[in-house]
Design an enzyme around this catalytic site. Structure first.
Site, PDB file in Angstrom:
ATOM      1  N   ASP A  63      62.745  46.784  60.944  1.00  0.00           N
ATOM      2  CA  ASP A  63      62.420  46.162  62.233  1.00  0.00           C
ATOM      3  C   ASP A  63      60.952  45.752  62.338  1.00  0.00           C
ATOM      4  O   ASP A  63      60.438  45.514  63.436  1.00  0.00           O
ATOM      5  CB  ASP A  63      62.803  47.094  63.393  1.00  0.00           C
ATOM      6  CG  ASP A  63      62.108  48.432  63.291  1.00  0.00           C
ATOM      7  OD1 ASP A  63      61.412  48.669  62.270  1.00  0.00           O
ATOM      8  OD2 ASP A  63      62.254  49.250  64.210  1.00  0.00           O
ATOM      9  N   HIS A  92      47.949  30.683  39.739  1.00  0.00           N
ATOM     10  CA  HIS A  92      48.328  31.309  41.011  1.00  0.00           C
ATOM     11  C   HIS A  92      48.278  32.829  40.903  1.00  0.00           C
ATOM     12  O   HIS A  92      49.097  33.523  41.505  1.00  0.00           O
ATOM     13  CB  HIS A  92      49.722  30.839  41.441  1.00  0.00           C
ATOM     14  CG  HIS A  92      49.754  29.397  41.839  1.00  0.00           C
ATOM     15  ND1 HIS A  92      50.912  28.684  41.985  1.00  0.00           N
ATOM     16  CD2 HIS A  92      48.746  28.526  42.116  1.00  0.00           C
ATOM     17  CE1 HIS A  92      50.623  27.428  42.335  1.00  0.00           C
ATOM     18  NE2 HIS A  92      49.315  27.321  42.412  1.00  0.00           N
ATOM     19  N   ASP A 106      39.496  32.286  44.603  1.00  0.00           N
ATOM     20  CA  ASP A 106      40.005  31.150  45.376  1.00  0.00           C
ATOM     21  C   ASP A 106      40.509  31.734  46.687  1.00  0.00           C
ATOM     22  O   ASP A 106      41.574  32.369  46.706  1.00  0.00           O
ATOM     23  CB  ASP A 106      41.117  30.444  44.592  1.00  0.00           C
ATOM     24  CG  ASP A 106      41.627  29.183  45.299  1.00  0.00           C
ATOM     25  OD1 ASP A 106      41.342  29.002  46.505  1.00  0.00           O
ATOM     26  OD2 ASP A 106      42.325  28.389  44.630  1.00  0.00           O
ATOM     27  N   ASP A 154      39.479  26.271  52.122  1.00  0.00           N
ATOM     28  CA  ASP A 154      39.977  26.493  50.761  1.00  0.00           C
ATOM     29  C   ASP A 154      38.804  26.364  49.793  1.00  0.00           C
ATOM     30  O   ASP A 154      38.369  25.246  49.496  1.00  0.00           O
ATOM     31  CB  ASP A 154      41.066  25.440  50.474  1.00  0.00           C
ATOM     32  CG  ASP A 154      41.763  25.654  49.144  1.00  0.00           C
ATOM     33  OD1 ASP A 154      41.472  26.644  48.456  1.00  0.00           O
ATOM     34  OD2 ASP A 154      42.612  24.801  48.798  1.00  0.00           O
ATOM     35  N   HIS A 184      45.911  20.598  36.549  1.00  0.00           N
ATOM     36  CA  HIS A 184      46.244  20.313  37.948  1.00  0.00           C
ATOM     37  C   HIS A 184      45.431  19.141  38.480  1.00  0.00           C
ATOM     38  O   HIS A 184      44.509  18.657  37.837  1.00  0.00           O
ATOM     39  CB  HIS A 184      46.088  21.554  38.834  1.00  0.00           C
ATOM     40  CG  HIS A 184      44.698  22.134  38.893  1.00  0.00           C
ATOM     41  ND1 HIS A 184      43.684  21.571  39.612  1.00  0.00           N
ATOM     42  CD2 HIS A 184      44.171  23.258  38.327  1.00  0.00           C
ATOM     43  CE1 HIS A 184      42.604  22.313  39.511  1.00  0.00           C
ATOM     44  NE2 HIS A 184      42.854  23.337  38.723  1.00  0.00           N
ATOM     45  N   HIS A 206      43.719  17.904  47.217  1.00  0.00           N
ATOM     46  CA  HIS A 206      44.875  17.842  48.123  1.00  0.00           C
ATOM     47  C   HIS A 206      44.336  17.731  49.535  1.00  0.00           C
ATOM     48  O   HIS A 206      43.187  18.105  49.803  1.00  0.00           O
ATOM     49  CB  HIS A 206      45.789  19.063  47.963  1.00  0.00           C
ATOM     50  CG  HIS A 206      45.102  20.392  48.149  1.00  0.00           C
ATOM     51  ND1 HIS A 206      44.833  20.926  49.388  1.00  0.00           N
ATOM     52  CD2 HIS A 206      44.625  21.289  47.247  1.00  0.00           C
ATOM     53  CE1 HIS A 206      44.230  22.097  49.236  1.00  0.00           C
ATOM     54  NE2 HIS A 206      44.075  22.349  47.951  1.00  0.00           N
ATOM     55  N   HIS A 251      47.819  23.082  51.897  1.00  0.00           N
ATOM     56  CA  HIS A 251      48.232  21.831  51.246  1.00  0.00           C
ATOM     57  C   HIS A 251      48.805  20.981  52.371  1.00  0.00           C
ATOM     58  O   HIS A 251      49.993  21.001  52.638  1.00  0.00           O
ATOM     59  CB  HIS A 251      49.250  22.098  50.137  1.00  0.00           C
ATOM     60  CG  HIS A 251      48.695  22.979  49.067  1.00  0.00           C
ATOM     61  ND1 HIS A 251      49.442  23.888  48.371  1.00  0.00           N
ATOM     62  CD2 HIS A 251      47.426  23.114  48.588  1.00  0.00           C
ATOM     63  CE1 HIS A 251      48.667  24.535  47.504  1.00  0.00           C
ATOM     64  NE2 HIS A 251      47.451  24.083  47.623  1.00  0.00           N
ATOM     65  N   GLU A 298      38.391  20.064  43.540  1.00  0.00           N
ATOM     66  CA  GLU A 298      38.505  21.332  42.833  1.00  0.00           C
ATOM     67  C   GLU A 298      38.835  21.203  41.346  1.00  0.00           C
ATOM     68  O   GLU A 298      39.901  21.611  40.898  1.00  0.00           O
ATOM     69  CB  GLU A 298      39.534  22.227  43.518  1.00  0.00           C
ATOM     70  CG  GLU A 298      40.881  21.572  43.823  1.00  0.00           C
ATOM     71  CD  GLU A 298      41.852  22.570  44.461  1.00  0.00           C
ATOM     72  OE1 GLU A 298      42.074  23.637  43.863  1.00  0.00           O
ATOM     73  OE2 GLU A 298      42.374  22.269  45.545  1.00  0.00           O
ATOM     74  N   TYR A 320      40.511  25.776  32.033  1.00  0.00           N
ATOM     75  CA  TYR A 320      41.191  27.050  31.784  1.00  0.00           C
ATOM     76  C   TYR A 320      41.531  27.106  30.298  1.00  0.00           C
ATOM     77  O   TYR A 320      42.318  26.297  29.817  1.00  0.00           O
ATOM     78  CB  TYR A 320      42.476  27.150  32.621  1.00  0.00           C
ATOM     79  CG  TYR A 320      42.234  26.732  34.065  1.00  0.00           C
ATOM     80  CD1 TYR A 320      41.792  27.658  35.009  1.00  0.00           C
ATOM     81  CD2 TYR A 320      42.406  25.394  34.465  1.00  0.00           C
ATOM     82  CE1 TYR A 320      41.534  27.263  36.327  1.00  0.00           C
ATOM     83  CE2 TYR A 320      42.148  24.993  35.759  1.00  0.00           C
ATOM     84  CZ  TYR A 320      41.717  25.926  36.693  1.00  0.00           C
ATOM     85  OH  TYR A 320      41.457  25.523  37.982  1.00  0.00           O
ATOM     86  N   ARG A 325      37.027  27.439  38.049  1.00  0.00           N
ATOM     87  CA  ARG A 325      37.321  26.378  39.027  1.00  0.00           C
ATOM     88  C   ARG A 325      36.221  26.412  40.078  1.00  0.00           C
ATOM     89  O   ARG A 325      35.721  27.491  40.427  1.00  0.00           O
ATOM     90  CB  ARG A 325      38.699  26.593  39.682  1.00  0.00           C
ATOM     91  CG  ARG A 325      39.045  25.561  40.742  1.00  0.00           C
ATOM     92  CD  ARG A 325      40.557  25.503  41.093  1.00  0.00           C
ATOM     93  NE  ARG A 325      41.074  26.707  41.725  1.00  0.00           N
ATOM     94  CZ  ARG A 325      41.812  27.622  41.112  1.00  0.00           C
ATOM     95  NH1 ARG A 325      42.129  27.476  39.841  1.00  0.00           N
ATOM     96  NH2 ARG A 325      42.243  28.685  41.757  1.00  0.00           N
ATOM     97  N   GLU A 364      35.664  24.780  43.876  1.00  0.00           N
ATOM     98  CA  GLU A 364      36.427  24.052  44.893  1.00  0.00           C
ATOM     99  C   GLU A 364      35.673  24.013  46.208  1.00  0.00           C
ATOM    100  O   GLU A 364      35.250  25.042  46.730  1.00  0.00           O
ATOM    101  CB  GLU A 364      37.783  24.750  45.123  1.00  0.00           C
ATOM    102  CG  GLU A 364      38.579  24.139  46.268  1.00  0.00           C
ATOM    103  CD  GLU A 364      39.984  24.707  46.396  1.00  0.00           C
ATOM    104  OE1 GLU A 364      40.198  25.871  46.006  1.00  0.00           O
ATOM    105  OE2 GLU A 364      40.867  23.989  46.895  1.00  0.00           O
TER     106      GLU A 364
HETATM  107  N1  GLY Z   1      44.218  27.663  47.084  1.00  0.00           N
HETATM  108  C1  GLY Z   1      45.201  26.773  46.674  1.00  0.00           C
HETATM  109  C2  GLY Z   1      44.617  25.544  46.139  1.00  0.00           C
HETATM  110  O1  GLY Z   1      43.463  25.545  45.787  1.00  0.00           O
HETATM  111  O2  GLY Z   1      45.235  24.525  46.099  1.00  0.00           O
HETATM  112 MN    MN Z   2      42.881  23.823  46.993  1.00  0.00          MN
HETATM  113 MN    MN Z   3      41.985  26.916  46.515  1.00  0.00          MN
END
Ligand code: GLY
Ligand code: MN
Ligand code: MN
Length: 463
Positions: A36, A240, A257, A268, A347, A351, A358, A410, A414, A431, A433
């Site tokens: 619950d 991820h 991140d 982000d 990637h 975004h 996103h 970003e 890697y 990375r 970003e």
């Molecule tokens: N934190 C998710 C991305 O960077 O897209």
């Molecule tokens: Mn991002």
């Molecule tokens: Mn991110």
């Protein structure tokens, strides 16, 4: 005027431009986590965009009919017992006044009221095909209207996807949104600074995650905007990574991140820095490549540029860097053409960012696909930067950037361990970003308070 009222008026105008009708948007349901206990409640972004109303079990109905129009909130009644257990509820009357609706009704009356509101309206806008239960509910409303056909009542003949209209609106942020996003970005930048200061060899990833959460919450952020990634050493090569339980060793990099959500808006940020406070030579080499790629991408983020241009700018710098440091062999054009760089950069660079990390918004110009290479209607671009890069060949041109749009920048590298990569670079993941608001002349980096040059990071960690 409340920003929500202005947005409702703009939506009503868009509906009138297509002959008018009725729009309906529900907020998100509460969801059980176990037995619950519920997950922390988060409203639906579309609903909140139009209402600012935070309670579950609510819906907004907007009528745009000729010059007439009406906004109606359906929400829970006051209930002393439930409020004793779970907390305050506005109730329809106070909600109407506080959030500027024309009318408000109990949520329980929604299924009775909708057939009346839909009678003799040409079009219904709702989140078409997003949820089977909602589609079935709409089906029942339409059935109830059609049952009155012999009394001369007509049911809507068309249904449009409400999200398509709202996606276009949400893509360009208004002043209220920009102010909120700037503040969210500042809080997240402060959290990254706090994390850098707290990091020491021997501590665990989750201890640093706790520092981020502490800074988010103490500044009024309601929650992280997405699961924080705190990835030491080789974990940074898992895009991820979310386990956040490893012990951090001297000599490793730590990739974080993480961004907070503030009043419904996401930030982000990614920073990558040395656990021990000083970059090694090879770490620094790769870091400077990524930073150079980010600079090139930020330079390409300006009004009039296409969405893909920052990515293309980043890829050129990354690919050249990979060749220069011996990760790849061949010519720049060759490794771009063949996609060889994707082994180390898999990637997209950007975004949209907004209420959702996103965020919604078409990555291509709306309208018909070019005849030669058609995209299936509604085919989604990969929304996330940290999602596989898009297959080439979609037909519509990339979206032209305009002031008020917000996107991340970003780039990363890697290097998963393998026999054929230089030993010095194995297991390094980097990375960087930031969040960019497109302005009249270029872009504003709203996350600028988190240091990103090698010197600034090392100086901060020394201090
Ligand atoms: N934190 C998710 C991305 O960077 O897209
Ligand atoms: Mn991002
Ligand atoms: Mn991110």
């Amino acid at each position: 005027m409340l920003p929500y009222v202005t947005r409702r008026q703009r939506l009503a105008e868009a509906m009138r431009a297509q002959g008018g009708g009725v729009a309906v948007a529900f907020t998100a349901p509460e969801v059980i986590r176990n037995r619950d206990s519920e997950y922390p409640y988060r409203w639906d972004s579309y609903f909140y965009y139009l209402t600012g109303f935070p309670e579950p079990e609510s819906a907004i109905v907007l009528v745009a009919d000729g010059d007439a129009g009406e906004s109606i909130l359906f929400c829970r009644d006051r209930n002393e017992e439930r409020e004793t257990w779970d907390g305050f509820r506005f109730g329809p009357e106070a909600a109407r006044e506080r959030f500027g609706f024309d009318r408000s009704l109990p949520f329980a009356s929604l299924d009775e009221e909708l057939p009346k509101l839909l009678a003799d309206r040409p079009t219904l806008w709702y989140a078409l095909g997003s949820d089977e239960a909602l589609d079935a509910r709409v089906h029942r409303w339409l059935g109830a209207v059609r049952a009155q056909a012999r009394a001369g009542v007509a049911a809507p003949a068309r249904a449009f996807d409400l999200r398509a209209v709202l996606d276009e609106m949400r893509l360009v942020k208004d002043q209220h949104e920009i102010a909120t996003m700037r503040r969210a970005a500042q809080i997240s930048a402060a959290a990254h600074v706090r994390a850098m200061r707290a990091t020491r060899p021997g501590c665990h990833e989750y201890e640093i995650e706790a520092e981020l959460l502490h800074e988010f919450r103490r500044n009024g952020s309601q929650s992280p905007a997405y699961g924080s990634i705190v990835a030491g050493g080789r974990n940074a090569c898992v895009l991820h990574y979310r386990t956040n339980d490893a012990r951090l060793a001297d000599g490793e990099l730590l990739l974080i991140d993480a961004g907070c959500e503030l009043d419904g808006y996401a930030s982000d940020i990614t920073r990558t820095f040395p656990v021990g406070g000083r970059f090694s030579g090879p770490q620094r080499t790769l870091y400077e490549i990524v930073l150079g790629a980010q600079r090139a991408a930020i330079d390409a983020t300006r009004p009039g540029a296409r969405f893909i241009e920052p990515h293309e700018a980043a890829v050129r710098v990354l690919a050249q860097g990979m060749i220069d440091c011996g990760l790849l062999a061949g010519s720049l054009d060759g490794v771009i053409e063949s996609g060889a760089y994707r082994r180390f950069y898999m990637h997209r660079t950007s975004h949209w960012l907004g209420m959702d990390v996103h965020d919604c918004g078409d990555y291509r110009e709306p309208g018909a696909p070019a005849p030669a290479a058609a995209t299936p209607a509604g085919a989604a671009e990969p929304a996330a930067a940290t999602q596989p890069a898009a297959p080439a060949g979609s037909g519509r041109p990339w979206r032209v950037l305009a002031p008020g749009m917000v996107l991340t920048v970003e780039p990363g590298i890697y290097v998963r361990a393998a026999d054929d990569v230089p030993a010095a670079y194995r297991d390094i993941g980097i990375r960087i970003e930031d969040d960019a608001l497109v302005t009249a002349s270029g872009c504003e980096i709203i996350t600028i308070d988190a240091p990103r040059s090698v010197d600034d990071i090392e100086a901060l960690m020394r201090g």
